[in-house]
Write an enzyme that holds these catalytic residues in place. Structure first.
Site, short mmCIF file in Angstrom:
data_model
loop_
_atom_site.label_atom_id
_atom_site.label_comp_id
_atom_site.label_asym_id
_atom_site.label_seq_id
_atom_site.Cartn_x
_atom_site.Cartn_y
_atom_site.Cartn_z
N TYR A 122 -53.37 -27.43 92.45
CA TYR A 122 -52.28 -28.42 92.45
C TYR A 122 -52.29 -29.19 93.77
CZ TYR A 122 -47.42 -30.14 92.29
OH TYR A 122 -46.29 -30.92 92.30
N ALA A 123 -52.31 -28.46 94.89
CA ALA A 123 -52.28 -29.09 96.21
C ALA A 123 -53.49 -30.00 96.42
CB ALA A 123 -52.23 -28.02 97.29
N VAL B 293 -51.63 -38.63 79.53
CA VAL B 293 -52.19 -39.41 80.64
C VAL B 293 -53.62 -39.01 80.99
CG1 VAL B 293 -49.94 -39.90 81.71
CG2 VAL B 293 -51.25 -37.90 82.45
N LYS C 219 -53.02 -33.24 94.60
CA LYS C 219 -52.01 -34.11 95.22
C LYS C 219 -52.57 -34.77 96.49
CE LYS C 219 -48.78 -33.46 92.16
NZ LYS C 219 -48.42 -34.56 91.23
N ILE D 266 -37.89 -29.83 94.21
CA ILE D 266 -36.89 -30.57 93.44
C ILE D 266 -36.49 -29.78 92.19
CG2 ILE D 266 -36.37 -32.81 92.33
CD1 ILE D 266 -37.13 -33.06 95.31
N1 NAD Z 1 -40.26 -30.58 91.00
C1 NAD Z 1 -40.82 -30.48 92.19
O1 NAD Z 1 -40.42 -29.65 93.03
C2 NAD Z 1 -41.95 -31.39 92.57
C3 NAD Z 1 -42.34 -31.44 93.92
C4 NAD Z 1 -43.37 -32.27 94.29
C5 NAD Z 1 -44.00 -33.06 93.35
N2 NAD Z 1 -43.59 -33.02 92.05
C6 NAD Z 1 -44.30 -33.89 91.11
O2 NAD Z 1 -43.37 -34.73 90.48
C7 NAD Z 1 -43.92 -35.17 89.23
C8 NAD Z 1 -42.87 -34.99 88.15
O3 NAD Z 1 -42.63 -33.62 87.97
P1 NAD Z 1 -41.18 -33.02 87.69
O4 NAD Z 1 -40.84 -32.18 88.85
O5 NAD Z 1 -40.26 -34.08 87.26
O6 NAD Z 1 -41.55 -32.00 86.53
P2 NAD Z 1 -41.23 -32.00 84.97
O7 NAD Z 1 -42.03 -30.89 84.43
O8 NAD Z 1 -39.74 -31.98 84.78
O9 NAD Z 1 -41.78 -33.41 84.45
C9 NAD Z 1 -43.15 -33.67 84.25
C10 NAD Z 1 -43.30 -34.49 82.99
O10 NAD Z 1 -44.68 -34.84 82.85
C11 NAD Z 1 -45.01 -34.71 81.48
N3 NAD Z 1 -46.44 -34.51 81.32
C12 NAD Z 1 -47.18 -33.45 81.74
N4 NAD Z 1 -48.46 -33.61 81.38
C13 NAD Z 1 -48.54 -34.79 80.72
C14 NAD Z 1 -49.61 -35.50 80.12
N5 NAD Z 1 -50.86 -35.00 80.10
N6 NAD Z 1 -49.36 -36.70 79.55
C15 NAD Z 1 -48.10 -37.19 79.55
N7 NAD Z 1 -47.04 -36.56 80.11
C16 NAD Z 1 -47.27 -35.36 80.68
C17 NAD Z 1 -44.22 -33.50 81.02
O11 NAD Z 1 -44.10 -33.45 79.60
C18 NAD Z 1 -42.89 -33.71 81.74
O12 NAD Z 1 -41.98 -34.47 80.97
C19 NAD Z 1 -45.19 -34.34 89.01
O13 NAD Z 1 -46.31 -35.13 89.34
C20 NAD Z 1 -45.02 -33.21 90.00
O14 NAD Z 1 -46.27 -32.67 90.38
C21 NAD Z 1 -42.59 -32.21 91.64
#
Ligand code: NAD
Length: 267
Positions: free
Chosen positions: A162-163, A71, A166, A195
């Protein structure tokens, strides 16, 4: 106005693109959108796990095109949206979910870390918004869903970049919502709390898949104690908020931050 509940949340024959679909929230949202009737283009840089998500969606009887891509590369994001238009001749939903986190105290953040996190979390979402909004505006509208984080609401040590990214996503969402509203394009952000996904499992599962359950219980206990609802969240908790934003149920909602976070932040 349509008040049939099932129909308000129905995505039958709509086309959705979801990035970050190989894991966690992106996978859960892709599968929930498919259950609601959508056909999907799913994207991630992890091909094997992405294929597993695609297989789940196929089993639900929906069409799915997996695209291995990055991405943070604009041309690849534009091609991704192009794939949806070629295959389904429409784009109703764009979910910019892919994200990364790297932990470092502010004074220790390297330029490489800074570029990598901004590249995925901020530029990646920007590219997704731009490509999708253009395509949706030409076709009379659609819904863009960006993923931020509760980290944008409350500062915490070692996640400053990160923050920052976001918080930028939330503001980008508002700017785009103002510009695209007249063209029927809605743009919203979901800001999850803690999560159970790959992003948080890395603290207790190592690269070889070995699990440290004591570390998990300690972390989950600490996180849950800060949450008024008393638990961490599951990917589906976020996917349901995303389904609301993807569907006609939220047709009067744009420029907002929706916070499925157990109450950990209430700005
Ligand atoms: N898990 C949490 O506690 C939490 C909390 C708040 C926000 N988020 C956000 O939720 C979103 C999803 O994260 P998640 O928790 O499911 O984590 P995750 O690591 O399970 O999933 C993230 C996915 O994004 C993919 N990815 C990363 N960089 C990429 C790139 N350059 N191109 C294409 N794909 C890429 C990874 O391969 C992975 O499959 C993220 O934006 C994360 O910041 C997560």
């Amino acid at each position: 106005m349509q008040t049939d509940i099932a129909r308000a949340f129905d995505l039958t024959d709509r086309a959705a693109v979801v990035t970050g679909a190989a894991s966690g929230i992106g996978r859960a949202a892709s599968i929930l959108f498919a259950k609601a009737g959508a056909n999907l283009v799913i994207a991630d840089r992890e091909s094997g796990a992405l294929a597993e998500t695609a297989s789940e969606i196929s089993k639900l009887g929906r069409e799915v095109v997996p695209v291995v891509m990055d991405v943070s590369i604009r041309s690849e994001v534009e091609a991704l949206v192009g794939t949806a238009l070629d295959r389904f001749e429409r784009l109703d939903v764009m979910a910019n979910v892919a994200g990364i986190m790297r932990n470092a105290m502010f004074l220790d953040v390297t330029e490489e870390d800074l570029d990598a996190i901004i590249g995925v979390n901020q530029k990646g979402v920007f590219f997704g918004c731009q490509a999708a909004a253009r395509a949706m505006a030409e076709r009379g509208g659609g819904s863009i869903i960006n993923i931020a984080s509760a980290g944008m609401d409350s500062p915490a040590p070692d996640i400053s970049v990160y923050a920052m990214t976001k918080a930028a996503v939330a503001m980008m969402t508002r700017s785009l919502a103002i510009e695209m509203g007249p063209q029927g394009v809605r743009v919203n952000t979901v800001a999850p709390g803690f999560i159970d996904t790959g992003m948080t499992q890395r603290h207790w599962i190592d690269g070889d898949g070995n699990q440290d359950l004591e570390a998990r219980d300690t972390m989950w206990g600490q996180m849950s104690a800060r949450v008024p609802l008393g638990s961490i969240g599951q990917p589906e908790d976020i996917a349901f908020a995303m389904l609301y934003l993807a569907s006609d149920a939220s047709r009067f909602v744009t420029g907002q931050v929706v916070r499925p976070n157990g109450g950990v932040a209430m700005p």
